[in-house]
Design a protein around this motif. Structure first.
Motif, PDB file in Angstrom:
ATOM      1  N   UNK A 170      -5.502   3.349   1.231  1.00 48.07           N
ATOM      2  CA  UNK A 170      -6.064   3.614  -0.091  1.00 48.07           C
ATOM      3  C   UNK A 170      -4.733   4.118  -0.960  1.00 48.07           C
ATOM      4  N   UNK A 171      -3.934   4.827  -0.481  1.00 49.11           N
ATOM      5  CA  UNK A 171      -2.822   5.137  -1.367  1.00 49.11           C
ATOM      6  C   UNK A 171      -2.251   4.071  -1.954  1.00 49.11           C
ATOM      7  N   UNK A 172      -1.878   3.169  -0.918  1.00 47.65           N
ATOM      8  CA  UNK A 172      -1.063   2.009  -1.297  1.00 47.65           C
ATOM      9  C   UNK A 172      -1.775   1.207  -2.395  1.00 47.65           C
ATOM     10  N   UNK A 173      -2.953   0.647  -2.032  1.00 47.18           N
ATOM     11  CA  UNK A 173      -3.722   0.037  -3.072  1.00 47.18           C
ATOM     12  C   UNK A 173      -3.846   0.739  -4.363  1.00 47.18           C
ATOM     13  N   UNK A 227      -1.602   2.568  -5.685  1.00 45.92           N
ATOM     14  CA  UNK A 227      -0.484   2.524  -6.438  1.00 45.92           C
ATOM     15  C   UNK A 227      -0.385   1.292  -7.270  1.00 45.92           C
ATOM     16  N   UNK A 228      -0.663   0.212  -6.424  1.00 51.09           N
ATOM     17  CA  UNK A 228      -0.476  -1.231  -7.036  1.00 51.09           C
ATOM     18  C   UNK A 228      -1.486  -1.276  -8.173  1.00 51.09           C
ATOM     19  N   UNK A 229      -2.711  -0.691  -8.106  1.00 49.37           N
ATOM     20  CA  UNK A 229      -3.710  -0.698  -9.250  1.00 49.37           C
ATOM     21  C   UNK A 229      -3.181  -0.005 -10.422  1.00 49.37           C
ATOM     22  N   UNK A 230      -2.801   1.316 -10.391  1.00 50.90           N
ATOM     23  CA  UNK A 230      -2.298   1.976 -11.391  1.00 50.90           C
ATOM     24  C   UNK A 230      -1.004   1.142 -11.951  1.00 50.90           C
ATOM     25  N   UNK A 231      -0.018   0.744 -11.210  1.00 53.26           N
ATOM     26  CA  UNK A 231       1.190  -0.033 -11.667  1.00 53.26           C
ATOM     27  C   UNK A 231       0.310  -1.203 -12.682  1.00 53.26           C
ATOM     28  N   UNK A 232      -0.416  -1.729 -12.319  1.00 51.75           N
ATOM     29  CA  UNK A 232      -0.831  -3.079 -13.258  1.00 51.75           C
ATOM     30  C   UNK A 232      -1.654  -2.541 -14.128  1.00 51.75           C
ATOM     31  N   UNK A 233      -2.092  -1.345 -14.211  1.00 50.77           N
ATOM     32  CA  UNK A 233      -2.850  -1.000 -15.549  1.00 50.77           C
ATOM     33  C   UNK A 233      -1.975  -0.394 -16.546  1.00 50.77           C
ATOM     34  N   UNK A 234      -0.585  -0.456 -16.359  1.00 53.21           N
ATOM     35  CA  UNK A 234       0.397   0.075 -17.174  1.00 53.21           C
ATOM     36  C   UNK A 234       0.573  -1.201 -18.180  1.00 53.21           C
TER      37      UNK A 234
END
Lengths: 311, 201
Positions: free
Chosen positions: A22-25, A27-34
């Protein structure tokens, strides 16, 4: 070489299993929301492919979610953003610069020892202006002032120097930045050593204007941040949202933890629990939530004794 | 050099679902992230002694990747590009230019729980001691070859130099390593010394 292979601390698989999926997923989701901007200050909607540019990166803005008012406000603010006019130089090439040269957006001062000290004078200038002023001195430096949450204003939050010459030394201004409302002061900068070759990129945090999403954030509970002084331990979504309303803070997104899903949603049951929070934009936060009071804990694999830490 | 052992791990299946074939920037990033996140985690965790630093460097590496997605080569070269970014970010951290990213908070929490210093045999401790005596760039060269399994051409891409340069430097690094190994005391004498040295990390 066999000896070196023997002392490899962990394999890739072991390293990956040190983090929750969940942590790894997340991280990717938050990055792509930038959000990402084009260098000229123009904006493009999500879904349109960025064209390839030769010198500069072609970047595109991704509004967070269609219809989200903060994103719409961000685009509107950007559309009204007036960039500083480009400075044209009347100086003939080959003339030496005086000791202190105040340009439109940057101030350059020569340092003893042959380096340069550069201070930002106009923190709201278009990044293309900073770039041009550095380029006029044959410096391949990209400096940007980006909106960040209050505890990061005036600090460096990103830096990259892929070259192998001497490095820039950032000059920070924590506590001395004031950009959104009354002023436009944020005296950050860099010291450029003699022999600097570049390229370099450095991003400083400035205060966000209403509607701008933070591109980097400190803890939501740090002094100056939206939830400073709040305790959320064991509290439900309803309780926390109520306390936030008293502070005139709203929730931009709920980030759902646990096996029920990942990603950012706009509504969750009020009886769910709040685990953590991040600043999102002025007056907005993102809450990490889930259905159970406790967040899931790590499970040691069967049969592995846990070694006692040394020192 | 990283001091991490095979400690606790997290159970659970991957939640990184394969992306729908699409042009969008997010889909391209997610595909690259799914293909490369294990390699980047391994690279960084093997080279940091602190879970806090590891989390920040990993997050920053992928954030850079998102911001400069057009520059990232397609697989299998993407992994090498990411190692280059991670290497420079680690160098920033070692120089004291550390930035705590809120983005990395949850990863930091996870790694803080599962991080453990490694337990080495006496013989392995001897190798570690010899390895530590090498200059940093020689250690990195040997590590890219032995830990990431890169060949000289791939190492050249990561370090931004020519393949021939890698070949020459690798020869020197191996020679140096062999001489350091020969100068470290034999395991029988090394037992208590190794424990003392580990305790100081």
């Amino acid at each position: 070489m066999n000896e070196i292979t023997r002392i490899s601390p962990v394999t890739d698989d072991e390293a990956t299993r040190m983090a929750r999926p969940q942590t790894l997923a997340d991280l990717a989701n938050q990055i792509t929301a930038m959000p990402v901007e084009t260098p000229s200050g123009g904006y493009r909607l999500a879904g349109q492919r960025a064209g390839r540019s030769h010198k500069r990166r072609a970047l595109l803005v991704v509004p967070l979610v269609a219809g989200l008012s903060a994103a719409a406000a961000f685009v509107a603010v950007a559309g009204n953003f007036t960039s500083a006019p480009h400075v044209t130089s009347n100086r003939a090439s080959g003339q030496a610069l005086p000791a202190t040269q105040t340009a439109q957006a940057l101030a350059f001062t020569t340092s003893p020892g042959g380096g340069l000290t550069v201070i930002v004078r106009d923190p709201l200038a278009d990044p293309a202006v900073f770039r041009a002023e550095f380029a006029r001195r044959h410096l391949d430096i990209t400096l940007q002032m980006r909106p960040v949450s209050p505890s990061l204003v005036g600090s460096v939050f990103y830096m990259d120097e892929p070259g192998n010459g001497p490095h820039l030394v950032p000059i920070t201004a924590k506590g001395a930045c004031d950009t959104p409302g009354g002023g436009d002061v944020c005296p950050v900068g860099v010291q450029i050593p003699a022999g600097f070759r570049g390229p370099a990129e450095i991003d400083f945090g400035r205060a966000a204007r209403p509607g701008e999403q933070y591109v980097s954030t400190g803890s939501a509970f740090a002094p100056g941040e939206a939830m400073y002084g709040m305790s959320i331990r064991g509290e439900t979504v309803t309780e926390v949202v109520g306390q936030l309303r008293d502070r005139h803070v709203s929730v931009a997104y709920f980030n759902v933890q646990g096996s029920t899903g990942n990603g950012l949603v706009h509504s969750v049951p009020g009886g769910w629990y709040v685990y953590d929070a991040d600043p999102w934009a002025p007056g907005q936060v993102m809450l990490f939530v889930g259905p159970t009071e406790q967040q899931p804990a790590p499970t040691p694999p069967p049969g592995n004794p846990v070694p006692t830490p040394t020192s | 050099m990283c001091m991490v052992s095979k400690g606790e791990t997290w159970k659970g299946e991957s939640v990184l679902s394969p992306p729908v074939a699409s042009d969008s920037r997010q889909d391209r990033f997610q595909a690259m992230y799914q293909a490369c996140h294990a390699a980047v985690l391994g690279y960084v965790v093997r080279r940091t002694a602190s879970p806090e630093d590891a989390a920040d460097v990993i997050a920053e590496t992928f954030l850079t990747c998102w911001r400069r997605l057009e520059e990232v080569p397609s697989s299998p070269e993407a992994r090498l590009w990411l190692f280059g970014v991670a290497r420079r970010t680690l160098a920033n951290h070692h120089r004291g230019e550390r930035r705590r990213l809120a983005l990395a908070d949850r990863l930091r929490d996870d790694l803080a729980i599962t991080y453990r210093p490694p337990q080495h045999t006496a013989e392995e401790s001897r190798i570690v001691a010899a390895f530590r005596r090498l200059p940093a760039d020689q250690r990195e060269l040997l590590a890219l070859n032995a830990w990431e399994g890169l060949d000289y051409g791939q190492i050249a891409v990561v370090l931004g130099c020519s393949r021939n340069t890698v070949r020459v430097r690798m020869f020197r690094a191996r020679k140096r390593m062999a001489s350091e190994l020969a100068s470290v005391p034999a395991p029988a004498l090394w037992g208590s010394l190794a424990r003392t040295e580990m305790a100081h990390e």
